[in-house]
Design an enzyme around this catalytic site. Structure first.
Site, mmCIF file in Angstrom:
data_model
loop_
_atom_site.group_PDB
_atom_site.id
_atom_site.type_symbol
_atom_site.label_atom_id
_atom_site.label_comp_id
_atom_site.label_asym_id
_atom_site.label_seq_id
_atom_site.Cartn_x
_atom_site.Cartn_y
_atom_site.Cartn_z
ATOM 1 N N LYS A 148 0.851 -1.198 0.000
ATOM 2 C CA LYS A 148 0.000 0.000 0.000
ATOM 3 C C LYS A 148 0.878 1.236 0.000
ATOM 4 O O LYS A 148 1.603 1.500 0.960
ATOM 5 C CB LYS A 148 -0.894 0.046 1.235
ATOM 6 C CG LYS A 148 -1.902 1.186 1.134
ATOM 7 C CD LYS A 148 -2.562 1.531 2.447
ATOM 8 C CE LYS A 148 -1.836 2.610 3.214
ATOM 9 N NZ LYS A 148 -1.804 3.922 2.584
ATOM 10 N N GLU A 159 10.606 0.574 10.007
ATOM 11 C CA GLU A 159 11.611 1.616 9.735
ATOM 12 C C GLU A 159 10.908 2.929 10.001
ATOM 13 O O GLU A 159 10.030 3.337 9.251
ATOM 14 C CB GLU A 159 12.089 1.488 8.286
ATOM 15 C CG GLU A 159 13.416 2.158 8.037
ATOM 16 C CD GLU A 159 13.263 3.561 7.493
ATOM 17 O OE1 GLU A 159 13.301 4.498 8.317
ATOM 18 O OE2 GLU A 159 13.117 3.716 6.277
ATOM 19 N N CYS A 176 13.568 10.448 6.553
ATOM 20 C CA CYS A 176 13.580 9.889 7.909
ATOM 21 C C CYS A 176 14.947 10.032 8.569
ATOM 22 O O CYS A 176 15.044 10.198 9.769
ATOM 23 C CB CYS A 176 13.137 8.436 7.887
ATOM 24 S SG CYS A 176 13.971 7.450 6.648
ATOM 25 N N GLU A 216 10.402 15.056 15.456
ATOM 26 C CA GLU A 216 10.745 14.985 14.036
ATOM 27 C C GLU A 216 9.895 16.037 13.311
ATOM 28 O O GLU A 216 8.662 15.966 13.331
ATOM 29 C CB GLU A 216 10.412 13.584 13.516
ATOM 30 C CG GLU A 216 10.846 13.345 12.091
ATOM 31 C CD GLU A 216 10.570 11.915 11.617
ATOM 32 O OE1 GLU A 216 9.508 11.362 11.946
ATOM 33 O OE2 GLU A 216 11.433 11.372 10.915
HETATM 34 P P1 NDP Z 1 2.292 7.688 8.631
HETATM 35 O O1 NDP Z 1 3.208 6.921 9.474
HETATM 36 O O2 NDP Z 1 0.942 7.980 9.150
HETATM 37 O O3 NDP Z 1 2.097 6.954 7.224
HETATM 38 C C1 NDP Z 1 2.912 5.938 6.693
HETATM 39 C C2 NDP Z 1 2.053 4.897 5.972
HETATM 40 O O4 NDP Z 1 1.224 4.190 6.895
HETATM 41 C C3 NDP Z 1 1.098 5.483 4.961
HETATM 42 O O5 NDP Z 1 0.962 4.584 3.883
HETATM 43 C C4 NDP Z 1 -0.173 5.586 5.753
HETATM 44 O O6 NDP Z 1 -1.292 5.669 4.949
HETATM 45 C C5 NDP Z 1 -0.141 4.309 6.537
HETATM 46 N N1 NDP Z 1 -0.929 4.312 7.762
HETATM 47 C C6 NDP Z 1 -1.393 5.375 8.480
HETATM 48 N N2 NDP Z 1 -2.017 4.937 9.593
HETATM 49 C C7 NDP Z 1 -1.957 3.595 9.582
HETATM 50 C C8 NDP Z 1 -2.396 2.578 10.472
HETATM 51 N N3 NDP Z 1 -3.007 2.865 11.621
HETATM 52 N N4 NDP Z 1 -2.162 1.288 10.162
HETATM 53 C C9 NDP Z 1 -1.501 0.982 9.045
HETATM 54 N N5 NDP Z 1 -1.053 1.893 8.162
HETATM 55 C C10 NDP Z 1 -1.269 3.191 8.425
HETATM 56 O O7 NDP Z 1 2.945 9.009 8.217
HETATM 57 P P2 NDP Z 1 2.194 10.312 7.665
HETATM 58 O O8 NDP Z 1 2.163 10.221 6.224
HETATM 59 O O9 NDP Z 1 0.886 10.519 8.314
HETATM 60 O O10 NDP Z 1 3.158 11.447 8.152
HETATM 61 C C11 NDP Z 1 3.053 11.962 9.474
HETATM 62 C C12 NDP Z 1 4.419 12.214 10.041
HETATM 63 O O11 NDP Z 1 5.120 10.992 10.133
HETATM 64 C C13 NDP Z 1 5.317 13.076 9.177
HETATM 65 O O12 NDP Z 1 5.137 14.412 9.384
HETATM 66 C C14 NDP Z 1 6.653 12.636 9.635
HETATM 67 O O13 NDP Z 1 7.007 13.298 10.792
HETATM 68 C C15 NDP Z 1 6.481 11.193 9.922
HETATM 69 N N6 NDP Z 1 6.928 10.324 8.818
HETATM 70 C C16 NDP Z 1 8.116 9.721 8.949
HETATM 71 C C17 NDP Z 1 8.590 8.925 7.945
HETATM 72 C C18 NDP Z 1 9.893 8.246 8.089
HETATM 73 O O14 NDP Z 1 10.322 7.562 7.178
HETATM 74 N N7 NDP Z 1 10.558 8.393 9.197
HETATM 75 C C19 NDP Z 1 7.872 8.747 6.712
HETATM 76 C C20 NDP Z 1 6.587 9.407 6.673
HETATM 77 C C21 NDP Z 1 6.171 10.171 7.707
HETATM 78 P P3 NDP Z 1 -1.756 7.120 4.461
HETATM 79 O O15 NDP Z 1 -0.578 7.902 4.044
HETATM 80 O O16 NDP Z 1 -2.603 6.795 3.325
HETATM 81 O O17 NDP Z 1 -2.427 7.736 5.648
#
Ligand code: NDP
Length: 814
Positions: A191, A265, A299, A396
């Site tokens: 996904k 990760e 990240c 972060e």
């Molecule tokens: P999320 O961790 O929410 O999203 C990552 C993935 O998980 C997306 O595909 C998301 O779907 C999905 N997801 C969200 N909630 C769930 C759940 N309960 N169960 C399973 N899958 C889920 O990151 P965000 O995109 O919301 O970003 C928010 C913050 O997270 C950012 O501002 C940043 O600080 C941090 N972040 C950190 C990352 C890293 O690599 N360290 C990467 C991305 C974000 P969908 O996007 O469709 O909601």
């Protein structure tokens, strides 16, 4: 003045736009509307949401919100495909991966443009970094596929893997997840993040054209609930997630007790250390890459600048000057440094955090540079004058915002660098090789870059320490997270187990004296407590190298095979655990003790146990009713196990990678930290030693809870430990109720990893309780792990769980 003369005068960049049309044409060829890619076919679009270009807010395409039914359909397709895909030879699977890698290269411009349109990252980055790395991440595991049986003997794929990825490197994260999973023989359902689904959908079409068998790769678009449905689906054998630590913790809690494999990760707040002897100009350019690459939505972004005080003023002046030359603009312009953030909600989030930083006393610097009108653009920002506890120093930000602090001595720099719940990456700049190589191992992070930053390669593992998650992506470690031992897959419920020792036992270990798999063993309040006074000696706890009385002042009776009272042990509680954890943390230096010395101490322990083998065998007989032969066999096996891991101490070590850049990456095998161990009820001596020995051999201090039914074999060990030069705090032993103490250990933030032997229900509780600091867990889940089996447990199985790999990138060669 004519135009050319004017350009020479101002040295302004002209526009250098990349054409968007081929990517728009591809979207149009799908009617700008997508269903999912399941079982080798496109489904009809369902309820859709728009994927927009964050640089101008224009909709690019509509993608479908994945439902529970969609997930179920994909799981069925992946399950059906697993049988034939996993049965293919590694060579055949490798050929598919090569074909995909070649197709990615062939269509690299299309992928790069589509990625930039959907995500907002500069085309320079998607073209020169993301997409070439995607191809490399398919080539590398293609080779592993063919070598699987040689490189990973006895290992098999999990089955169906659910993979959930974020929006910051949409196609690259897909490659990191899909390529090793397929190479190992798994099938996948992936996904993408809701903001950035489009390159994953283009990738699905590439798989289709490469002739990948149907059902091997399934792409389901959707939002958080779609991810949740994947995590909850019982037909998925392993979840691999990249994203925020918050969602990572929710996934850990949701998968607790399910037996699903899990790799995470997660986030970071990575330090960027600049020492006074650094090449400052290089460090500035590195910093630009560390924090403004991909608008800081990385990240492992070097988002915490730590500068040695003696050069702070000079360095910040240089930095501000450089920031003023950064160009924020149309991501499709090839001469732009900073593009658009992924979505308005992220812009707001970053703005809010910056406001908070200023409100908490930080000084904000933003260069006076033009921003494009509309779109998700932000200026690069620097916040200084902050303290380590400020929100912007701990959270972060995930945007183009750098926070800065200074340090005086290298020790202070290390302390500041490690002052975070995260541990993904770190960068350090110094021209002094001695200093750099002294600092790198002291930083608690999965990747350390010396005089460079943001270097990645498919041959080099990437992943975090602490709350940045567990598991690795890339390299051999990245393959390992998609494989498990064949025997582990075949384990049955412990109720049906017959250990190799059981046959020798006079009575089963489910005798009156205890139950084998973690059920409460000794009902409390068994008669009048004063009746046990016949035993005048109560075995104490063993904490910080000393025998200590239990905090509660209560003891637990220990009954022998015939039901007679044979001893008493302290009834450990929360406070005993706290003291033991404190003692273990004070002994973390054990991890930097030379492996040779650790080996010597374990050999000594084995030798001293050998001297007293008869006494230990007698104790086993009294505790469990084992025959003399079985008791002797268990003691012998315990001694052999100690010898085995003494031997491993200086052999289970790292390697050196040669990535295709001017650097080597030294993959160092490091201990995890303090490991909490709850030993099985059966095999009172060997059960504890089998877990203790690998953990200690690899440099982890431990807090051990021995068999609650038969603890005396381990309380007898105190003297052996004392005479074997084991440093204080390396082995701590708390007796008591296994499940109560397990929960306390699992909840304790001073415990870095937790191993638990017991019932399925208690294992689930332990896994759930571990989310506070995202400790790595191993639980027996009520399955018939036979720790007496030397073939399975004398080697890598627990060594791998005792260690984590840190890759230190060192500039090298011409
Ligand atoms: P999320 O961790 O929410 O999203 C990552 C993935 O998980 C997306 O595909 C998301 O779907 C999905 N997801 C969200 N909630 C769930 C759940 N309960 N169960 C399973 N899958 C889920 O990151 P965000 O995109 O919301 O970003 C928010 C913050 O997270 C950012 O501002 C940043 O600080 C941090 N972040 C950190 C990352 C890293 O690599 N360290 C990467 C991305 C974000 P969908 O996007 O469709 O909601």
């Amino acid at each position: 003045m004519n135009k050319i003369a004017q350009i020479f005068e101002t040295l302004e960049y002209g526009p250098a736009p990349e054409a968007a049309q081929p990517a728009l044409d591809w979207l149009a060829s799908h009617g700008n509307k997508f269903g999912h890619y399941i079982d080798g076919k496109w489904t009809a679009p369902g309820k859709t949401f728009a994927s927009t270009n964050p640089a101008n807010g224009k909709a690019l395409a509509d993608v479908t919100e994945g439902t529970r039914e969609d997930v179920d359909k994909a799981v069925k397709a992946a399950r059906a495909a697993f049988k034939t895909w996993s049965a293919l030879s590694g060579y055949e699977r490798g050929k598919y991966l090569y074909a995909i890698a070649r197709a990615v290269q062939k269509h690299s411009r299309l992928f790069a443009v589509l990625e930039t349109l959907d995500n907002g990252k500069p085309i320079r980055e998607s073209r020169d970094v993301d997409i070439p790395l995607v191809a490399r991440h398919f080539y590398h595991p293609a080779g592993w596929a063919q070598q699987l049986s040689r490189a990973f003997p006895g290992m098999v794929p999990y089955g169906v893997c659910g993979q959930i990825i974020p929006w910051n490197f949409p196609l690259l994260m897909l490659a990191w997840k899909i390529a090793p999973a397929l190479a190992a023989g798994n099938t996948v359902i992936l996904k993408p993040a809701e903001f950035t689904s489009l390159t994953a959908l283009l990738f699905a079409e590439i798989c289709d054209r490469a002739g990948l068998p149907k059902g091997v790769v399934n792409i389901i678009t959707g939002e958080g609930p779609t991810g949740q449905a994947m995590v909850a689906h019982p037909g998925i054998d392993k979840i691999a997630f990249t994203g925020s630590t918050e969602v990572g913790k929710a996934i850990r809690a949701a998968t607790a007790g399910s037996g699903k494999g899990l790799s995470l990760e997660l986030g970071g707040k990575s330090p960027y250390l600049v020492f006074e002897d650094a090449d400052l100009d290089s460090a500035i350019e590195g910093l630009v890459d560390a924090i403004w690459f991909n608008q800081g939505q990385v990240c492992c972004a070097g988002s915490r600048l730590l500068v040695q005080e003696s050069i702070e003023e000079k360095f910040l002046a240089k930095l501000k000057k450089r920031m003023a030359t950064l160009r924020v603009g149309d991501p499709l312009d090839k001469a732009v440094d900073i593009g658009a953030l992924v979505a308005p909600v992220q812009v707001e989030r970053v703005r809010d955090l910056v406001k908070k930083g200023v409100a908490e006393g930080g000084t904000l610097y933003e260069p006076d540079i033009d921003l494009p009108k509309g779109g998700c653009f932000l200026r690069p920002a620097l916040i200084s004058d902050i303290s380590p506890a400020n929100t912007v120093a701990t959270e972060e930000i995930f945007g183009p915002v750098l926070v800065e602090m200074s340090f005086r001595t290298p020790e202070e720099g290390i302390a500041l660098a490690n002052n975070t719940r995260y541990g993904l990456a770190a960068t350090l700049w110094s021209e002094n090789i001695n200093l750099a190589l002294d600092i790198a191992p002291k930083i608690k992070a999965g990747v350390v870059w010396i005089n460079g930053t943001n270097q990645f390669d498919a041959a080099v593992g990437f992943g975090g320490y602490k709350e940045s998650g567990f598991g690795r992506e890339g390299g051999k470690e990245g393959m390992a997270v998609y494989l498990k031992p064949a025997w582990e897959k075949a384990l049955k419920s412990a109720a049906a187990r017959t250990s190799s020792f059981d046959k020798l036992r006079m009575r089963s270990s489910t005798s009156a004296s205890g139950s084998p798999h973690g059920e409460p063993v000794e009902p409390r309040g068994r008669g009048n407590p004063l009746d046990t006074a016949a035993i005048d000696q109560t075995a104490k706890m063993y904490i910080g190298g000393k025998q200590v009385r239990p905090d509660s002042g209560y003891s637990r009776p220990v009954f022998g095979a015939g039901g007679a009272l044979i001893g008493e042990v302290g009834d450990g509680n929360r406070k005993d655990i706290r003291n033991a954890v404190e003692a273990a943390r004070a002994a973390l230096g054990w991890g930097t003790t030379a492996a040779h010395n650790r080996a010597q101490i374990l050999f000594f322990l084995a030798e001293n146990l050998d001297y007293r083998r008869k006494e230990f065998a007698d104790r086993l007989r009294a505790e469990t009713g084992a025959t003399a032969a079985a008791a002797n066999k268990e003691v012998d096996a315990a001694i052999e196990r100690l010898f085995a891991f003494a031997g491993w101490a200086d052999k289970y070590d790292g390697t050196v990678h040669n990535p295709p850049t001017r650097a080597i990456a030294a993959a160092m095998v490091e201990p995890i930290g303090v490991i909490g161990i709850v030993a099985p009820q059966e095999l009172p001596l060997l059960g504890s030693i089998a877990l203790l020995a690998p953990a200690v051999a690899m440099g982890n201090p431990v807090v051990l809870v021995p068999s609650a039914a038969h603890p005396l074999s381990i309380t007898d060990l105190y003297q052996v430990i004392e005479t074997s030069d084991v440093p204080a705090g390396v082995i701590n032993i708390v007796t008591g109720d296994a499940e109560v103490l397990a929960k306390t250990l699992a909840e304790h933030d001073g415990i870095d990893a937790m191993w638990f032997c017991g019932s399925a229900e208690a294992s689930a509780l332990v896994e759930k309780a571990s989310i506070g600091n995202l400790k790595q867990t191993w639980t027996s889940r009520g399955l018939s792990f036979d720790l007496a089996d030397a073939d399975k447990f004398n080697g890598a199985y627990f060594l791998a769980k005792s260690t984590q790999v840190k890759n230190i990138w060192i500039p090298y060669g011409a």
